[in-house]
Design a protein around this motif. Structure first.
Motif, PDB file in Angstrom:
ATOM      1  N   MET A  52      -2.043   2.798  -0.574  1.00 33.04           N
ATOM      2  CA  MET A  52      -2.742   2.972   0.689  1.00 33.04           C
ATOM      3  C   MET A  52      -3.537   1.704   1.010  1.00 33.04           C
ATOM      4  O   MET A  52      -3.983   1.006   0.111  1.00 33.04           O
ATOM      5  CB  MET A  52      -3.654   4.198   0.540  1.00 33.04           C
TER       6      MET A  52
ATOM      7  N   GLN B 229       3.203   6.303   0.319  1.00 30.30           N
ATOM      8  CA  GLN B 229       3.432   5.669   1.610  1.00 30.30           C
ATOM      9  C   GLN B 229       4.154   4.340   1.393  1.00 30.30           C
ATOM     10  O   GLN B 229       3.830   3.585   0.491  1.00 30.30           O
ATOM     11  CB  GLN B 229       2.112   5.329   2.327  1.00 30.30           C
TER      12      GLN B 229
ATOM     13  N   ARG C  33      -6.278   9.730   4.472  1.00 32.81           N
ATOM     14  CA  ARG C  33      -5.902   8.324   4.605  1.00 32.81           C
ATOM     15  C   ARG C  33      -4.409   8.170   4.919  1.00 32.81           C
ATOM     16  O   ARG C  33      -4.006   7.268   5.665  1.00 32.81           O
ATOM     17  CB  ARG C  33      -6.307   7.570   3.336  1.00 32.81           C
ATOM     18  N   HIS C  34      -3.631   9.093   4.379  1.00 30.73           N
ATOM     19  CA  HIS C  34      -2.195   9.095   4.660  1.00 30.73           C
ATOM     20  C   HIS C  34      -1.966   9.234   6.166  1.00 30.73           C
ATOM     21  O   HIS C  34      -1.281   8.429   6.805  1.00 30.73           O
ATOM     22  CB  HIS C  34      -1.598  10.287   3.904  1.00 30.73           C
TER      23      HIS C  34
END
Ligand code: GAL
Length: 977
Positions: free
Chosen positions: A183, A389, A444-445
């Motif tokens: 992230m 991610q 946060r994703h």
């Protein structure tokens, strides 16, 4: 410059960040509109005049033993090496690559991780108590670089990926701390910046508390492994952008663009949305630094992966321009069926990890582009970003070239299952104290990817972390913010219901058929759309039975399809061209070659798996409907068959067809096939996408098949001898011997030759012994009877050799005496010397086994011996060619020919014997000891037993039957040589 080491945040469970800026969407601003429009998604982060990319060669100091870095350290006196940023330590000589699947590389004692003490005793159910080797610590790396900052601006440093965590220091001061490897972490450097030679220092720890949530199946690398961007922002600048939309009943969309300015800015914000007939523009004044702009009644062309229509979104304030492309899509779930823009879709997907054989997790944007283009070339329409991610560029590129994305959060706590008491998979997911850690990852994703959501068809909470209140809290969090459905495989078996799409890994075709019928015993599978987040484990030779899955995917609307595990092998490439895998780097625990499970080799060359997939994922499926008709199934959801051209060939006659079949429909076409006859007759089809001229598929329909030889009996030729009961054919200065064993019942075990993931079935057959019991030698005929024992089974084999005009007619009959279960193979193995290198055969043009055959076609093929085996990183049985009518081996002077009599055979040609192959672990073990030919009546299918269903019964052969194999061996001298 002197620095005081920050306190041990990396080991402080209550600290996941210090001074980290709130997460925001990924975008790249420019100071001018021209600049913003003049760049592209790949280059914008490097082109922007508001971003300095700090990638390059940095100073680096590595500490095996973290105690060696003093609490106060002086960068002027430290000893520095040089290291590329981004990169991974273990791929640059710092520490060793370590491949682990489902275990933590340290003792399970959450949230504690090793800090300054060595890693010692280590428990897992796989290896019980293992001692780490000496010198294993929570290593750390100190990085340093310098940059100038001459303007009076706000300087924000943005790390796109650091494993496991990062402490940031500038000019002698501690700036902040962040964890979560994949992230983005951003820090404001402004208060400590000076115009010239700013010294940026980062400390990266091998493990932090967050490592408990990052137990993914991969090499466990470390370092600053993605781009580092220094954002040079104005005191008031665009801080965040979100793009939301809703579809009204009349089909029109309303788009809402939310913009947030930093510095509580009051600047006028201009937002425009343009493209495909839409021209919208609004200038507005923010309130408290925020504005929400709405464009109503938009008559848009919706985005889908087949036709990725995008609109231009420009958000600007006087000195900052952000240009990004956005698409509109509408997702609806009705009666357990997923609709995209009101159409059913099928997921023809792969799981994608970031993996480079020379750089570990670090992939350049060109390499990411290469992977996505490979997906398109191989008919893939979906990528699951397993298990974290991706670089944001992957999402932007997917929206441009048209790929669906299942965007996965950086979360996997697999070690809970293998290392906690009583295999408690849910251990962390149920522990409330971890809830903020889980939810923070989800926030946060979404926060990073919300502007890039165009290709995202599902959010994924993560992978294999069990389930509990924490995964549920993630689900609830995202449900309040996004309409995009959620998948999380771990939740399906629990009561939390933290998913909208039911998801499973590696079930059998039979099991998912029950789901299709909505009769699964696992009730949760029946009431929601269902997909396979992983299936068809592509390890080694395989995957077998992919077509079985495709049949079910297409049969049932509630089954969305799935993502094959996985796209690319993970391995380490060495200068001599060799690859290594788990255990080759001094790892004290590892999972061997379980990382070599991709459809593509590490250098992105396709393995047979990729060809199998390309054919299985073909857009148009052809089958014979009657003697003069073919049925074409258009498997696409948004594309007419008219966009393709099929070039047919039959008996040398060629013709083309533009198949006007509507999406998701079947249609019958009459075709003129000419005279079919009763010999081999194949209709070959090449399908091209007209717009790109891309060959999307090659198919072969078998119209008639007949292998008929009428051998004329003669005395056995002079060149034929029986030596110790084995046939030897001596011709001039060459001879063909039998190999050991001659009657071959096994194959060198493939990775998929496993049952229930653990039990290797094939090695039990390697003890094969053959003993002659009777020999009859006549003028026209010889008969040899043997007793063959293997894997506690006993068979009788009777071989008859009959003389023919120019050869020998071999009949081999195997009869069970005392047997059980299945027989892996029944064949006869021969050996020539290695000068016999030219292969000509008429059979399947690619590696093929009974459960992986459709991707290949019957054709006349030429090859060298080495090209008859696959380049699996761990050598194993490979290269079988089914449906072979004949095969010739030549050394330029003499040609030996094996010819089918009434039934085609399986052909194996290898530069070493199958028995030698059983002992090889790496490609460098391959030593050419001859040319080996195996003519088999059958060989069992491959399956996906390495992590999924083993070979199915219908692709296996019962041992308690009698089997007859027949072929003719003949030989000739090449007159031209
Ligand atoms: C799954 C897991 C993947 C990978 C695969 C086997 O259980 O989610 O990460 O380990 O098995 O290769």
């Amino acid at each position: 410059m002197k620095y005081k080491k920050a306190q041990a945040y990396y080991a402080d469970f209550n600290t996941i960040e210090v001074n980290r800026l709130p997460i925001r969407s990924y975008f790249i601003p420019f100071t001018t509109k021209k600049g913003a429009l003049g760049s592209d998604i790949k280059n914008k982060r490097y082109d922007s005049d508001k971003v300095v990319c700090l990638n390059g060669i940095w100073d680096f100091a590595y500490y095996d033993n973290p105690n060696d870095l003093l609490d106060t350290f002086d960068t002027d006196t430290m000893k520095w090496d040089k290291l590329d940023v981004p990169s991974c330590w273990q791929f640059n000589g710092y520490g060793n690559p370590m491949y682990l699947n489902a275990r933590y590389p340290f003792r399970f004692n959450p949230p504690k991780i090793p800090t300054t003490e060595p890693v010692t005793k280590y428990f897992s159910y796989e290896t019980w108590f293992t001692h780490a080797k000496e010198g294993e610590y929570n290593h750390l790396g100190v990085y340093r670089t310098f940059f100038n900052a001459r303007e009076d601006k706000r300087y924000i440093i943005s790390f796109l990926g650091v494993c496991s965590c990062i402490e940031v220091y500038l000019n002698g001061e501690f700036i902040g701390y962040s964890e979560e490897s994949h992230m983005t972490s951003e820090f404001d450097l402004t208060n400590h910046i000076k115009p010239e030679a700013n010294e940026l220092v980062c400390i990266v720890h091998r493990w932090c508390n967050g490592s408990y949530l990052e137990c993914q199946d991969m090499f466990r690398n470390n370092g600053i492994f993605r781009d580092v961007l220094l954002k040079v922002e104005d005191k008031v600048d665009i801080w965040d952008i979100d793009f939301k939309y809703k579809k009204a009943k009349d089909g029109k969309y309303t788009a809402t663009i939310l913009v947030e300015l930093s510095g509580n800015g009051k600047e006028e914000i201009e937002v425009s949305l343009t493209g495909h007939g839409i021209e919208k523009n609004i200038i507005g004044t923010p309130v408290d630094g925020k504005i929400s702009v709405e464009f109503k009644d938009l008559d848009v062309i919706e985005w889908n992966a087949e036709k990725p229509t995008l609109y231009d979104l420009m958000v600007s304030i006087p000195n900052s321009y952000v240009y990004t492309k956005v698409g509109f899509k509408n997702i609806k779930i009705d009666d357990a069926i997923y609709y995209l823009n009101n159409k059913k879709i099928k997921i023809r997907g792969v799981n994608h990890h970031d993996t480079s054989p020379v750089n570990g997790y670090t992939m350049t944007l060109d390499e990411i582009e290469q992977d996505l283009k490979l997906c398109k070339e191989y008919n893939v329409n979906t990528i699951r970003t397993s298990h974290y991610q991706p670089d944001p560029y992957l999402l932007e590129l997917a929206s441009e070239i048209g790929l669906y994305i299942v965007d996965e959060c950086d979360l996997e706590a697999h070690g809970c299952r293998t290392q906690s008491f009583l295999f408690n998979f849910n251990y962390l997911s149920k522990k409330r104290s971890w809830m903020s850690h889980y939810v923070n990852r989800m926030e946060r994703h979404y926060g990073r990817d919300k502007l890039l959501k165009t290709p995202i068809i599902m959010w994924s909470l993560g992978n294999e972390s069990g389930d509990g209140c924490n995964t549920m809290a993630m689900y609830e969090w995202i449900k309040k913010r996004s309409d995009i459905p959620v998948q999380y495989e771990g939740a399906v078996y629990n009561r939390t219901k933290a998913y909208d799409i039911a998801s499973q890994m590696y079930p059998s075709v039979a099991d998912i058929t029950l789901v299709g019928e909505r009769k699964s015993k696992t009730k949760q599978f029946n009431d929601r759309p269902y997909w396979l987040c992983e299936y068809a484990h592509a390890m080694g030779t395989g995957p077998g039975n992919l077509e079985g899955y495709m049949d079910v995917f297409y049969k049932y609307d509630n089954i969305m399809g799935g993502c094959i595990w996985e796209m690319v092998d993970h391995a380490v490439l060495h200068e001599d061209g060799s690859y290594t895998y788990g255990g080759d780097h001094g790892e004290w625990i590892h999972d061997s070659n379980f990382c070599c499970d991709g459809l593509f080799y590490p250098n992105r060359m396709p393995s047979t798996g990729a060809y199998i997939m390309k054919h299985a994922y073909r857009p148009l499926r052809l089958e014979l409907a009657s003697e003069r008709e073919i049925r074409i199934f258009n498997t696409l959801s948004f594309t007419s068959g008219k966009e393709f051209r099929i070039d047919f060939e039959i008996n040398g006659k060629e013709f083309s067809l533009i198949p006007d079949v509507k999406p998701l429909r079947k249609k019958i076409f009459e075709i003129d096939l000419g005279e079919i006859g009763d010999k081999d007759c194949f209709l070959n089809a090449k399908i091209y996408e007209i717009k790109t001229n891309r060959l999307v598929d090659e198919a072969q329909l078998i119209l008639s098949e007949e292998i008929r030889l009428k051998p004329k009996k003669m005395p056995l030729p002079e060149e034929f001898k029986l030596v110790d009961g084995n046939p030897v054919i001596e011709f001039k200065d060459s001879k063909i011997n039998t190999s050991i064993p001659y009657s071959i019942l096994f194959r060198a075990g493939t990775d998929n030759d496993k049952e229930r993931f653990y039990f290797k079935t094939m090695p039990k057959w390697y003890d094969e012994k053959e003993k002659i019991t009777e020999t009859f030698i006549g003028k026209e005929k010889c008969v040899v009877k043997t007793i063959v024992t293997a894997n506690k089974n006993t068979f009788e084999v009777e071989d008859t050799y009959l003389g023919l005009e120019n050869g020998v007619f071999v009949t081999s009959i195997i009869k069970p005496i005392s047997v059980s279960g299945f027989l892996p193979r029944f064949g006869k193995a021969f050996k020539l010397d290695s000068s016999f290198d030219d292969v000509t055969y008429y059979g399947r043009d690619k590696e093929s086994y009974i459960d992986m055959v459709d991707h290949s076609k019957i054709a006349l093929c030429h090859s060298k011996v080495l090209d008859m085996v696959e380049n699996n990183i761990k050598p194993q049985e490979s290269g079988n060619r089914m449906d072979t009518r004949y095969a010739e081996l030549s050394n330029g002077k003499v040609t030996y020919r094996f010819e089918a009599v009434s039934e085609a055979f399986n052909l194996g040609i290898k530069p070493y014997s199958d028995l030698e192959l059983t002992k090889m672990l790496h490609r460098k073990d391959e030593v050419r000891s001859g040319t080996y030919i195996t003519i088999s009546k059958f060989q069992m299918g491959i399956g996906t037993g390495s992590c999924g269903p083993s070979t199915l019964k219908e692709h296996s052969y019962y041992a308690d039957r009698e089997y007859k194999l027949q072929f003719i061996i003949s030989w000739s001298e090449n007159k031209d040589k």
